[in-house]
Structures are given as structure tokens and as C-alpha cells.
Write an enzyme that holds these catalytic residues in place. Structure first.
Site, mmCIF file in Angstrom:
data_model
loop_
_atom_site.group_PDB
_atom_site.id
_atom_site.type_symbol
_atom_site.label_atom_id
_atom_site.label_comp_id
_atom_site.label_asym_id
_atom_site.label_seq_id
_atom_site.Cartn_x
_atom_site.Cartn_y
_atom_site.Cartn_z
ATOM 1 N N ALA A 169 0.902 -1.325 0.115
ATOM 2 C CA ALA A 169 0.099 -0.029 0.096
ATOM 3 C C ALA A 169 0.944 1.239 -0.053
ATOM 4 O O ALA A 169 2.143 1.148 0.473
ATOM 5 C CB ALA A 169 -0.773 -0.132 1.304
ATOM 6 N N ASP A 170 0.357 2.197 -0.590
ATOM 7 C CA ASP A 170 1.056 3.622 -0.501
ATOM 8 C C ASP A 170 0.241 4.282 0.574
ATOM 9 O O ASP A 170 -0.661 4.128 0.949
ATOM 10 C CB ASP A 170 1.269 4.216 -1.821
ATOM 11 C CG ASP A 170 -0.285 4.765 -2.505
ATOM 12 O OD1 ASP A 170 -1.244 4.841 -1.683
ATOM 13 O OD2 ASP A 170 0.049 5.254 -3.584
ATOM 14 N N SER A 171 0.774 5.710 1.035
ATOM 15 C CA SER A 171 0.254 6.432 2.215
ATOM 16 C C SER A 171 -1.165 6.716 1.699
ATOM 17 O O SER A 171 -2.129 6.639 2.563
ATOM 18 C CB SER A 171 0.996 7.583 2.435
ATOM 19 O OG SER A 171 0.924 8.325 1.382
ATOM 20 N N LEU A 172 -1.682 6.988 0.537
ATOM 21 C CA LEU A 172 -3.027 7.269 0.145
ATOM 22 C C LEU A 172 -3.768 5.914 0.285
ATOM 23 O O LEU A 172 -5.032 6.042 0.541
ATOM 24 C CB LEU A 172 -3.195 7.975 -1.282
ATOM 25 C CG LEU A 172 -4.370 8.588 -1.590
ATOM 26 C CD1 LEU A 172 -4.660 9.786 -0.941
ATOM 27 C CD2 LEU A 172 -4.150 8.829 -3.267
ATOM 28 N N ASP A 173 -3.209 4.973 -0.084
ATOM 29 C CA ASP A 173 -4.151 3.699 0.101
ATOM 30 C C ASP A 173 -4.506 3.384 1.595
ATOM 31 O O ASP A 173 -5.683 2.994 1.745
ATOM 32 C CB ASP A 173 -3.038 2.436 -0.239
ATOM 33 C CG ASP A 173 -3.123 2.298 -1.911
ATOM 34 O OD1 ASP A 173 -4.081 2.346 -2.547
ATOM 35 O OD2 ASP A 173 -2.127 1.731 -2.145
#
Lengths: 245, 80
Positions: free
Chosen positions: B35-39
Site C-alpha cells: 500500500a502507499d500512504s493514500l491507500d
């Protein structure tokens, strides 16, 4: 091309010269519009001029809670929100050395901070739906500066920087964030110029005339369209060649 | 596995498009599940919707693994 049928758009400052043209152009392309502004009667008049698919949402953009609630109210009224145009803007011009705290704060609050709040509130739904078009109406002076407009230029430059940062964050969600930067456009804001200022301005515009609201509206319609999906973090200058940047 | 844990796992699998067997209790959204931070912000939004509760920002920052989410929601879910 640039068909906006079925799209839902919120426009702030919808009764101003440029805002009205933007709302009308989005509507003409098929979008349902939510019109926000401070003057209820003017909003009602514009809504009835447009006919159907126009909702009126009077808002004071200096009221943070009201600004936070506006995108949600627009979503409820229209059944969604695909396009948000933060067009509302105020000027409180003064020489830098004479500028009052309130003159600084009013301009930053309406032009920039309200944009931040509106975008933040609109993003949740746009992320879920994996579609969004955020468009800030900035100004040429946000890029070039202008004497007497330290506050206004700061707010408009701020809008550009904010939009670029956000564009990075949400590009993978099919949400674009762009600005349109008008130069001199016929509007109540430029009506305030005297004849000498007007003539001086026209001398600096290769096109030899002020632009019209519809010139800004056409650029906005483009950025609001599905066809502009690969354009994000940009500032589209609409200034008759006054500055080529 | 509790009902809440099952529902958390389902959301994570759907949202991040990862294999269900990778979604273990100790799996970190960012380090293990890609995951990235927006995820992670979107996952929190999805949990809020599924479980009818508000996850404040300071709590959201402490939810780093699948187990963290399950624990928080076992305490705070309105529609358990």
C-alpha cells in the site's frame, strides 16, 4: 468532444463575471451545476436563466464551517460531484507597506484557504468514485506579481502550488487538479480600472483587447472534460499573449 | 477468526488487490501489502463506512497492520 452530460459540477463565485460564464459553459456542455456565491438573488436569477439542472447554494466563503459543508451539500443536491471549480476571489489592493492584517487575511481566506477546504471535502467522494476534476481559477499575477496586490498574488500563487502538490497525490485515482490563469478579462474586477489603467493594460496585451468570461470558461470546460484526463498539475494561461509562460 | 477480522480482511483484499493468504494479522499495509500512504487513507475510509464508526486521524496513524485495524474496530465498531 468535451461533452459533460451526466457530470455534476460545483462552481464558487458563480455570480461574478467569470464565474457566471464558467457555470453557463459547463451547463451548456450538459453538466448539472451547483451555483455557490454570496448573493442569493443573483444565484436564483442565474439558475432560472440556465433552466433545469441548476442548484443554488449560497455560501459565505469566510465561514470555515460553511465551506467545509459546501461540497457535501452539492453532492446531496446533485447526487454526486465530479467537477469542482473554485473560482471565487476577492481583491483588497493596497501598497504592501500600508496593507492591513484584515486585507491580507480576507484575500487569503477566500481565495486560497477556502480552496483548500473545498478540495479536501470534495476529495473523499471523488476518491471513492475514482473520478474528479478540481479546477482553481487563479490569476496571471499569481505568476508574475503585481504592485498593490501582494495579498492577491500570494493567494493565487498559493492556489497553483497547492494544486500541483495535490495533483501528485491523487493522479493515480483518476483525479486531475489544474488551474486556469486569466489575464485581463472583462468583469466587475476589471471594471474598477480607470481609463488610463485600461489603456496601459491593452498596450501590454498582444491580442489588443481584454478577454471575455467565455474565454476563461472554454479553458475550464476543457480541463473539466474526460478528454483532459492526462493533463494534471498544470496552469492554463488565458491572457491574450500578455505573458507567455 | 472473529467476524470483524474477516470483514477487515475482505476489505483489504478487495482494496489492495492482494492474495487473501498474505493478509495475516501481522501484515503491514505498507511494508507487506504494497500500500502507499493514500491507500492507507482509503482503507481507513472503507473501514469507517463498513463499520459505521469514525476513525480519528490520531487513531488512524496507529493502524499500521491488519491486526491493528481489527483491534481498533473490535473496540469501536458501531455495527459489529
Amino acid at each position: 468532444m468535451f461533452d459533460l452530460s451526466g457530470r455534476k459540477a460545483l462552481v464558487t463565485g458563480a455570480t461574478g463575471g467569470i464565474g457566471k460564464a464558467i457555470a453557463a459553459a459547463l451547463h451548456a456542455q450538459g453538466a448539472t451545476v451547483a451555483l455557490s456565491g454570496t448573493r442569493r438573488e443573483a444565484l436564483d436569477a442565474l439558475a432560472s436563466e440556465l433552466g433545469g439542472n441548476a442548484h443554488v447554494l449560497p455560501t459565505d466563503l469566510k465561514d470555515a464551517a460553511a465551506v467545509d459543508a459546501l461540497p457535501g451539500a452539492a453532492e446531496t443536491a446533485m447526487g454526486g460531484l465530479d467537477i469542482l471549480v473554485h473560482n471565487a476571489g476577492v481583491t483588497r489592493d493596497n501598497l504592501f507597506l500600508r496593507m492591513k492584517d484584515e486585507e491580507w487575511a480576507d484575500v487569503i481566506t477566500v481565495n486560497l484557504a477556502a480552496g483548500f477546504r473545498l478540495y479536501r471535502a470534495a476529495l473523499k467522494g471523488m476518491m471513492k468514485r475514482r473520478y474528479g476534476r478540481l479546477i482553481g481559477i487563479t490569476s496571471l499575477v499569481g505568476v508574475t506579481g503585481n504592485p498593490g496586490q501582494g495579498n492577491y498574488a500570494a493567494s493565487k500563487a498559493g492556489l497553483i502550488g497547492m494544486s500541483k502538490s495535490l495533483a501528485y497525490e491523487v493522479a493515480s485515482r483518476n483525479i486531475t487538479v489544474n488551474c486556469v490563469a486569466p489575464g485581463f478579462i472583462e468583469s466587475p474586477m476589471t471594471d474598477a480600472l480607470n481609463e488610463k489603467q485600461r489603456a496601459g493594460a491593452i498596450e501590454r496585451i498582444p491580442a489588443g483587447r481584454f478577454g471575455a468570461g467565455v474565454d476563461v470558461a472554454a479553458a475550464t470546460v476543457y480541463l473539466a472534460s474526460e478528454e483532459a484526463a492526462y493533463v494534471t498539475g498544470q496552469t492554463l494561461h488565458v491572457n491574450g499573449g500578455m505573458a507567455m509562460i | 477468526m472473529s467476524d470483524i477480522a474477516e470483514r477487515v480482511k475482505k476489505i483489504v483484499v478487495e482494496h489492495l488487490g492482494v492474495d487473501a493468504d498474505k493478509v495475516t494479522e501481522s501484515a503491514s499495509f505498507i511494508d507487506d501489502l504494497g500500500a502507499d500512504s493514500l491507500d492507507t487513507v482509503e482503507l481507513v475510509m472503507a473501514f469507517e463506512e463498513e463499520f459505521g464508526c469514525e476513525i480519528p486521524d490520531d487513531a488512524a496513524e496507529t493502524i499500521l497492520t491488519v491486526g491493528d485495524a481489527t483491534k481498533f474496530l473490535e473496540k469501536n465498531a458501531a455495527q459489529a
